[in-house]
Design a protein around this motif. Structure first.
Motif, PDB file in Angstrom:
ATOM      1  N   VAL A 138     -17.984 -20.845  54.255  1.00 58.51           N
ATOM      2  CA  VAL A 138     -18.873 -19.674  54.323  1.00 58.51           C
ATOM      3  C   VAL A 138     -20.251 -20.083  54.831  1.00 58.51           C
ATOM      4  CG1 VAL A 138     -20.031 -17.891  52.967  1.00 58.51           C
ATOM      5  CG2 VAL A 138     -17.628 -18.441  52.516  1.00 58.51           C
ATOM      6  N   VAL A 139     -20.774 -21.200  54.317  1.00 58.87           N
ATOM      7  CA  VAL A 139     -22.066 -21.710  54.790  1.00 58.87           C
ATOM      8  C   VAL A 139     -21.982 -22.038  56.276  1.00 58.87           C
ATOM      9  CG1 VAL A 139     -23.737 -23.588  54.577  1.00 58.87           C
ATOM     10  CG2 VAL A 139     -22.725 -22.577  52.524  1.00 58.87           C
ATOM     11  N   GLY A 140     -20.859 -22.617  56.687  1.00 56.23           N
ATOM     12  CA  GLY A 140     -20.674 -22.946  58.094  1.00 56.23           C
ATOM     13  C   GLY A 140     -20.682 -21.727  58.980  1.00 56.23           C
ATOM     14  N   VAL A 141     -20.065 -20.647  58.529  1.00 53.75           N
ATOM     15  CA  VAL A 141     -20.057 -19.399  59.308  1.00 53.75           C
ATOM     16  C   VAL A 141     -21.475 -18.877  59.498  1.00 53.75           C
ATOM     17  CG1 VAL A 141     -19.353 -16.979  59.288  1.00 53.75           C
ATOM     18  CG2 VAL A 141     -17.714 -18.755  58.646  1.00 53.75           C
ATOM     19  N   LEU A 186     -19.635 -23.695  68.185  1.00 53.91           N
ATOM     20  CA  LEU A 186     -19.784 -24.067  66.770  1.00 53.91           C
ATOM     21  C   LEU A 186     -18.653 -23.474  65.925  1.00 53.91           C
ATOM     22  CD1 LEU A 186     -23.646 -23.636  66.283  1.00 53.91           C
ATOM     23  CD2 LEU A 186     -22.359 -25.774  66.489  1.00 53.91           C
ATOM     24  N   LEU A 187     -18.238 -22.260  66.264  1.00 54.08           N
ATOM     25  CA  LEU A 187     -17.157 -21.618  65.516  1.00 54.08           C
ATOM     26  C   LEU A 187     -15.843 -22.365  65.710  1.00 54.08           C
ATOM     27  CD1 LEU A 187     -16.371 -19.203  63.735  1.00 54.08           C
ATOM     28  CD2 LEU A 187     -15.835 -17.941  65.829  1.00 54.08           C
ATOM     29  N   VAL A 188     -15.558 -22.769  66.939  1.00 53.94           N
ATOM     30  CA  VAL A 188     -14.339 -23.530  67.216  1.00 53.94           C
ATOM     31  C   VAL A 188     -14.346 -24.852  66.441  1.00 53.94           C
ATOM     32  CG1 VAL A 188     -13.044 -24.772  68.994  1.00 53.94           C
ATOM     33  CG2 VAL A 188     -13.935 -22.480  69.466  1.00 53.94           C
ATOM     34  N   LEU A 189     -15.480 -25.537  66.449  1.00 55.28           N
ATOM     35  CA  LEU A 189     -15.592 -26.802  65.710  1.00 55.28           C
ATOM     36  C   LEU A 189     -15.411 -26.574  64.211  1.00 55.28           C
ATOM     37  CD1 LEU A 189     -18.603 -28.476  67.570  1.00 55.28           C
ATOM     38  CD2 LEU A 189     -16.170 -29.071  67.756  1.00 55.28           C
ATOM     39  N   LEU A 190     -15.929 -25.461  63.717  1.00 53.87           N
ATOM     40  CA  LEU A 190     -15.791 -25.148  62.297  1.00 53.87           C
ATOM     41  C   LEU A 190     -14.330 -24.923  61.932  1.00 53.87           C
ATOM     42  CD1 LEU A 190     -17.022 -24.509  59.530  1.00 53.87           C
ATOM     43  CD2 LEU A 190     -17.326 -22.139  60.297  1.00 53.87           C
ATOM     44  N   PHE A 191     -13.618 -24.179  62.769  1.00 52.52           N
ATOM     45  CA  PHE A 191     -12.204 -23.941  62.490  1.00 52.52           C
ATOM     46  C   PHE A 191     -11.399 -25.235  62.604  1.00 52.52           C
ATOM     47  CE2 PHE A 191     -13.076 -19.379  63.171  1.00 52.52           C
ATOM     48  CZ  PHE A 191     -12.411 -18.872  62.059  1.00 52.52           C
ATOM     49  N   MET A 192     -11.787 -26.112  63.515  1.00 52.22           N
ATOM     50  CA  MET A 192     -11.140 -27.423  63.594  1.00 52.22           C
ATOM     51  C   MET A 192     -11.357 -28.207  62.299  1.00 52.22           C
ATOM     52  SD  MET A 192     -11.927 -28.824  67.432  1.00 52.22           S
ATOM     53  CE  MET A 192     -11.160 -28.105  68.889  1.00 52.22           C
ATOM     54  N   ALA A 193     -12.564 -28.122  61.764  1.00 53.86           N
ATOM     55  CA  ALA A 193     -12.882 -28.838  60.526  1.00 53.86           C
ATOM     56  C   ALA A 193     -12.138 -28.265  59.328  1.00 53.86           C
ATOM     57  CB  ALA A 193     -14.392 -28.803  60.272  1.00 53.86           C
ATOM     58  N   MET A 194     -11.669 -27.025  59.446  1.00 55.79           N
ATOM     59  CA  MET A 194     -10.953 -26.387  58.343  1.00 55.79           C
ATOM     60  C   MET A 194      -9.440 -26.475  58.479  1.00 55.79           C
ATOM     61  SD  MET A 194     -13.080 -25.195  56.105  1.00 55.79           S
ATOM     62  CE  MET A 194     -11.977 -24.088  55.225  1.00 55.79           C
TER      63      MET A 194
END
Length: 276
Positions: A138-141, A186-194
Protein backbone atom coordinates in the motif's frame (compact mmCIF):
# COMPACT_ATOMS: atom_id res chain seq x y z
CA UNK A 1 35.01 -66.84 3.64
CA UNK A 2 33.86 -63.28 3.89
CA UNK A 3 30.55 -62.30 2.42
CA UNK A 4 29.99 -59.48 -0.04
CA UNK A 5 28.43 -57.30 2.65
CA UNK A 6 31.46 -57.78 4.90
CA UNK A 7 33.76 -56.48 2.18
CA UNK A 8 31.95 -53.15 2.05
CA UNK A 9 33.15 -50.42 4.36
CA UNK A 10 30.31 -48.94 6.42
CA UNK A 11 29.36 -45.42 5.47
CA UNK A 12 28.86 -42.94 8.29
CA UNK A 13 26.38 -40.11 7.96
CA UNK A 14 28.01 -38.20 10.77
CA UNK A 15 30.23 -35.17 10.32
CA UNK A 16 33.94 -35.51 11.21
CA UNK A 17 33.23 -33.80 14.54
CA UNK A 18 30.67 -36.43 15.45
CA UNK A 19 27.66 -34.17 14.86
CA UNK A 20 24.69 -35.37 12.77
CA UNK A 21 24.66 -34.23 9.12
CA UNK A 22 22.74 -31.20 7.87
CA UNK A 23 19.99 -32.99 5.99
CA UNK A 24 17.65 -30.95 3.81
CA UNK A 25 14.24 -30.17 5.31
CA UNK A 26 11.57 -32.78 4.64
CA UNK A 27 7.82 -32.80 4.94
CA UNK A 28 5.73 -35.30 6.88
CA UNK A 29 5.95 -37.67 3.91
CA UNK A 30 9.78 -37.68 4.01
CA UNK A 31 9.87 -35.80 0.73
CA UNK A 32 12.68 -33.29 0.35
CA UNK A 33 11.15 -29.82 0.26
CA UNK A 34 12.18 -27.36 -2.48
CA UNK A 35 15.16 -25.32 -1.29
CA UNK A 36 15.62 -21.62 -1.90
CA UNK A 37 18.42 -20.76 -4.33
CA UNK A 38 21.01 -18.14 -3.44
CA UNK A 39 20.30 -16.35 -6.72
CA UNK A 40 17.34 -16.59 -9.10
CA UNK A 41 17.52 -19.10 -11.92
CA UNK A 42 17.68 -17.63 -15.42
CA UNK A 43 14.87 -19.65 -16.98
CA UNK A 44 14.63 -20.53 -20.65
CA UNK A 45 12.30 -18.37 -22.71
CA UNK A 46 10.19 -21.45 -23.51
CA UNK A 47 9.50 -21.92 -19.81
CA UNK A 48 7.20 -18.91 -20.03
CA UNK A 49 4.84 -21.14 -22.01
CA UNK A 50 5.36 -24.09 -19.67
CA UNK A 51 4.20 -21.95 -16.75
CA UNK A 52 0.75 -22.15 -18.36
CA UNK A 53 1.05 -25.82 -19.39
CA UNK A 54 2.29 -27.29 -16.10
CA UNK A 55 -0.88 -26.35 -14.12
CA UNK A 56 -2.70 -29.00 -16.18
CA UNK A 57 -1.05 -31.65 -13.98
CA UNK A 58 -2.78 -30.34 -10.87
CA UNK A 59 -5.89 -28.85 -12.42
CA UNK A 60 -7.06 -32.11 -14.02
CA UNK A 61 -6.56 -34.09 -10.80
CA UNK A 62 -8.33 -31.57 -8.57
CA UNK A 63 -10.70 -30.00 -11.10
CA UNK A 64 -13.68 -29.70 -8.76
CA UNK A 65 -11.63 -28.17 -5.95
CA UNK A 66 -10.03 -25.48 -8.15
CA UNK A 67 -13.35 -24.80 -9.88
CA UNK A 68 -14.87 -23.95 -6.49
CA UNK A 69 -11.96 -21.59 -5.77
CA UNK A 70 -12.53 -19.87 -9.12
CA UNK A 71 -16.25 -19.49 -8.43
CA UNK A 72 -15.60 -18.05 -4.95
CA UNK A 73 -13.14 -15.47 -6.32
CA UNK A 74 -15.60 -14.53 -9.08
CA UNK A 75 -18.47 -14.07 -6.60
CA UNK A 76 -16.34 -11.92 -4.30
CA UNK A 77 -15.27 -9.80 -7.27
CA UNK A 78 -18.87 -9.20 -8.38
CA UNK A 79 -19.98 -8.35 -4.84
CA UNK A 80 -17.08 -5.92 -4.40
CA UNK A 81 -18.30 -3.94 -7.42
CA UNK A 82 -21.48 -2.99 -5.55
CA UNK A 83 -20.17 -3.02 -1.98
CA UNK A 84 -17.00 -0.88 -1.67
CA UNK A 85 -16.23 -2.26 1.80
CA UNK A 86 -15.92 -5.76 0.36
CA UNK A 87 -13.63 -4.41 -2.36
CA UNK A 88 -11.26 -2.91 0.22
CA UNK A 89 -11.31 -6.05 2.36
CA UNK A 90 -10.68 -8.24 -0.70
CA UNK A 91 -7.79 -6.01 -1.72
CA UNK A 92 -6.24 -6.24 1.72
CA UNK A 93 -6.58 -10.02 1.83
CA UNK A 94 -5.27 -10.62 -1.70
CA UNK A 95 -1.72 -11.12 -0.36
CA UNK A 96 -3.02 -13.59 2.21
CA UNK A 97 -5.05 -15.39 -0.46
CA UNK A 98 -1.92 -15.69 -2.62
CA UNK A 99 -0.04 -17.26 0.31
CA UNK A 100 -2.84 -19.76 0.94
CA UNK A 101 -2.93 -20.75 -2.73
CA UNK A 102 0.84 -21.26 -2.61
CA UNK A 103 0.53 -23.67 0.32
CA UNK A 104 -2.26 -25.59 -1.42
CA UNK A 105 -0.24 -25.86 -4.64
CA UNK A 106 2.84 -26.98 -2.69
CA UNK A 107 0.87 -29.76 -1.02
CA UNK A 108 -0.66 -30.96 -4.27
CA UNK A 109 2.57 -30.86 -6.29
CA UNK A 110 4.24 -32.86 -3.50
CA UNK A 111 1.37 -35.39 -3.72
CA UNK A 112 0.37 -34.72 -0.14
CA UNK A 113 -3.14 -35.11 1.23
CA UNK A 114 -4.88 -31.75 1.41
CA UNK A 115 -5.01 -31.38 5.19
CA UNK A 116 -6.45 -27.95 5.95
CA UNK A 117 -5.47 -28.11 9.61
CA UNK A 118 -1.86 -28.66 8.58
CA UNK A 119 -2.12 -25.83 6.05
CA UNK A 120 -3.47 -23.53 8.74
CA UNK A 121 -0.59 -24.44 11.05
CA UNK A 122 1.90 -23.48 8.33
CA UNK A 123 0.01 -20.34 7.43
CA UNK A 124 -0.65 -18.79 10.83
CA UNK A 125 3.04 -18.49 11.72
CA UNK A 126 3.49 -16.29 8.64
CA UNK A 127 0.37 -14.16 9.11
CA UNK A 128 2.17 -11.14 10.59
CA UNK A 129 4.85 -10.98 7.84
CA UNK A 130 2.08 -11.20 5.23
CA UNK A 131 0.19 -8.31 6.83
CA UNK A 132 3.41 -6.25 6.89
CA UNK A 133 3.96 -7.17 3.22
CA UNK A 134 0.51 -5.83 2.37
CA UNK A 135 1.24 -2.60 4.27
CA UNK A 136 4.47 -2.19 2.30
CA UNK A 137 2.51 -2.72 -0.91
CA UNK A 138 0.00 0.00 0.00
CA UNK A 139 2.85 2.39 0.85
CA UNK A 140 4.47 1.47 -2.45
CA UNK A 141 1.31 2.33 -4.38
CA UNK A 142 1.23 5.76 -2.75
CA UNK A 143 4.88 6.33 -3.68
CA UNK A 144 4.17 5.22 -7.25
CA UNK A 145 1.43 7.83 -7.57
CA UNK A 146 3.62 10.71 -6.30
CA UNK A 147 4.73 11.85 -9.81
CA UNK A 148 1.11 12.14 -10.94
CA UNK A 149 0.07 13.79 -7.69
CA UNK A 150 2.82 16.39 -8.10
CA UNK A 151 1.82 17.00 -11.72
CA UNK A 152 -1.90 17.47 -11.12
CA UNK A 153 -1.20 19.40 -7.93
CA UNK A 154 1.01 21.79 -9.90
CA UNK A 155 -1.57 22.17 -12.66
CA UNK A 156 -4.29 22.94 -10.12
CA UNK A 157 -2.12 25.52 -8.39
CA UNK A 158 -1.20 27.26 -11.65
CA UNK A 159 -4.80 27.24 -12.83
CA UNK A 160 -5.81 29.15 -9.71
CA UNK A 161 -3.33 31.85 -10.69
CA UNK A 162 -4.03 31.94 -14.43
CA UNK A 163 -7.08 30.09 -15.75
CA UNK A 164 -5.78 30.37 -19.33
CA UNK A 165 -2.98 27.91 -18.59
CA UNK A 166 -5.46 25.03 -18.53
CA UNK A 167 -6.61 25.67 -22.06
CA UNK A 168 -5.90 22.80 -24.42
CA UNK A 169 -3.20 24.53 -26.41
CA UNK A 170 -1.28 25.42 -23.24
CA UNK A 171 -1.81 22.17 -21.36
CA UNK A 172 1.57 20.61 -20.34
CA UNK A 173 1.10 17.34 -22.22
CA UNK A 174 4.79 16.43 -22.15
CA UNK A 175 4.92 16.80 -18.38
CA UNK A 176 1.81 14.63 -18.06
CA UNK A 177 3.29 11.90 -20.28
CA UNK A 178 6.57 11.98 -18.35
CA UNK A 179 4.78 11.73 -14.99
CA UNK A 180 2.61 8.89 -16.26
CA UNK A 181 5.64 6.97 -17.58
CA UNK A 182 7.52 7.37 -14.30
CA UNK A 183 4.49 6.12 -12.36
CA UNK A 184 4.02 3.22 -14.79
CA UNK A 185 7.64 2.08 -14.47
CA UNK A 186 7.46 2.30 -10.68
CA UNK A 187 4.17 0.38 -10.70
CA UNK A 188 5.64 -2.43 -12.80
CA UNK A 189 8.64 -2.67 -10.46
CA UNK A 190 6.29 -2.75 -7.47
CA UNK A 191 4.28 -5.61 -8.92
CA UNK A 192 7.52 -7.45 -9.68
CA UNK A 193 8.52 -7.01 -6.04
CA UNK A 194 5.18 -8.50 -4.98
CA UNK A 195 4.87 -11.35 -7.48
CA UNK A 196 6.93 -14.01 -5.66
CA UNK A 197 6.90 -12.37 -2.22
CA UNK A 198 3.98 -14.25 -0.58
CA UNK A 199 5.41 -17.61 -1.71
CA UNK A 200 8.89 -16.73 -0.47
CA UNK A 201 7.47 -15.81 2.93
CA UNK A 202 5.35 -18.92 3.53
CA UNK A 203 7.71 -21.41 1.88
CA UNK A 204 11.13 -20.10 2.98
CA UNK A 205 10.48 -17.91 6.04
CA UNK A 206 11.82 -14.73 4.45
CA UNK A 207 10.95 -11.37 5.97
CA UNK A 208 8.66 -9.02 3.98
CA UNK A 209 11.45 -6.70 2.78
CA UNK A 210 13.75 -9.59 1.89
CA UNK A 211 10.92 -11.35 0.06
CA UNK A 212 10.21 -8.23 -2.02
CA UNK A 213 13.90 -7.86 -2.91
CA UNK A 214 14.13 -11.52 -3.93
CA UNK A 215 10.92 -11.25 -5.95
CA UNK A 216 12.19 -8.19 -7.82
CA UNK A 217 15.50 -9.92 -8.60
CA UNK A 218 13.68 -13.01 -9.84
CA UNK A 219 11.41 -11.05 -12.15
CA UNK A 220 14.21 -8.89 -13.56
CA UNK A 221 16.30 -12.01 -14.24
CA UNK A 222 13.46 -13.61 -16.19
CA UNK A 223 12.02 -10.80 -18.25
CA UNK A 224 12.00 -12.80 -21.51
CA UNK A 225 10.00 -15.83 -20.25
CA UNK A 226 7.75 -13.41 -18.35
CA UNK A 227 7.06 -11.48 -21.58
CA UNK A 228 6.19 -14.72 -23.41
CA UNK A 229 3.98 -15.74 -20.48
CA UNK A 230 2.18 -12.39 -20.56
CA UNK A 231 1.75 -12.40 -24.36
CA UNK A 232 0.17 -15.86 -24.31
CA UNK A 233 -2.28 -14.72 -21.63
CA UNK A 234 -3.13 -11.51 -23.51
CA UNK A 235 -3.79 -13.44 -26.73
CA UNK A 236 -5.29 -16.70 -25.48
CA UNK A 237 -7.39 -15.50 -22.54
CA UNK A 238 -9.78 -13.22 -24.51
CA UNK A 239 -10.26 -15.97 -27.12
CA UNK A 240 -10.93 -18.56 -24.42
CA UNK A 241 -13.42 -16.32 -22.63
CA UNK A 242 -15.25 -15.52 -25.87
CA UNK A 243 -15.51 -19.21 -26.81
CA UNK A 244 -16.88 -20.04 -23.36
CA UNK A 245 -19.24 -17.03 -23.34
CA UNK A 246 -17.34 -15.63 -20.37
CA UNK A 247 -17.96 -18.62 -18.11
CA UNK A 248 -14.40 -19.79 -18.65
CA UNK A 249 -13.26 -17.17 -16.14
CA UNK A 250 -13.96 -19.67 -13.32
CA UNK A 251 -11.31 -21.90 -14.91
CA UNK A 252 -8.90 -19.12 -15.87
CA UNK A 253 -8.65 -17.70 -12.33
CA UNK A 254 -7.38 -20.87 -10.60
CA UNK A 255 -5.28 -21.77 -13.66
CA UNK A 256 -3.35 -18.51 -13.36
CA UNK A 257 -3.02 -19.04 -9.60
CA UNK A 258 -1.33 -22.39 -10.16
CA UNK A 259 0.81 -20.89 -12.93
CA UNK A 260 2.23 -18.32 -10.52
CA UNK A 261 3.29 -21.16 -8.21
CA UNK A 262 4.97 -23.00 -11.09
CA UNK A 263 6.94 -19.87 -12.01
CA UNK A 264 8.04 -19.46 -8.37
CA UNK A 265 9.31 -23.06 -8.28
CA UNK A 266 11.22 -22.55 -11.53
CA UNK A 267 12.82 -19.24 -10.63
CA UNK A 268 13.63 -19.60 -6.95
CA UNK A 269 13.95 -23.28 -5.98
CA UNK A 270 16.29 -26.18 -6.65
CA UNK A 271 13.30 -28.25 -7.87
CA UNK A 272 12.04 -26.48 -11.01
CA UNK A 273 8.84 -27.96 -12.36
CA UNK A 274 9.36 -26.94 -15.99
CA UNK A 275 12.61 -28.89 -16.21
CA UNK A 276 10.79 -32.20 -15.76
Amino acid sequence: MSSFNDSLNPISLQKPNGQPPNLPPMDEYNTVSPQLLEAPRFCKISWGARWLIMPLRIFKDYFGFWLVIGIVFLIVTFISIYIPVIEHIFGITSVIASAVITLICAAQFQNEDLDFSALWSKFKIHLLPLIILNVLFVVGVVIVLIPLIIFFGGVSLVSLIDIETIQYQNFPVQALVFSALVSLVLLVLLFMAMFFAPALIVMHDLGPKSAMKHSLKGCLANMLPAILYSLIILIALPIFLRLTLGFGIVVAIPWLMIASYVSYRDVWTDQPLSAA
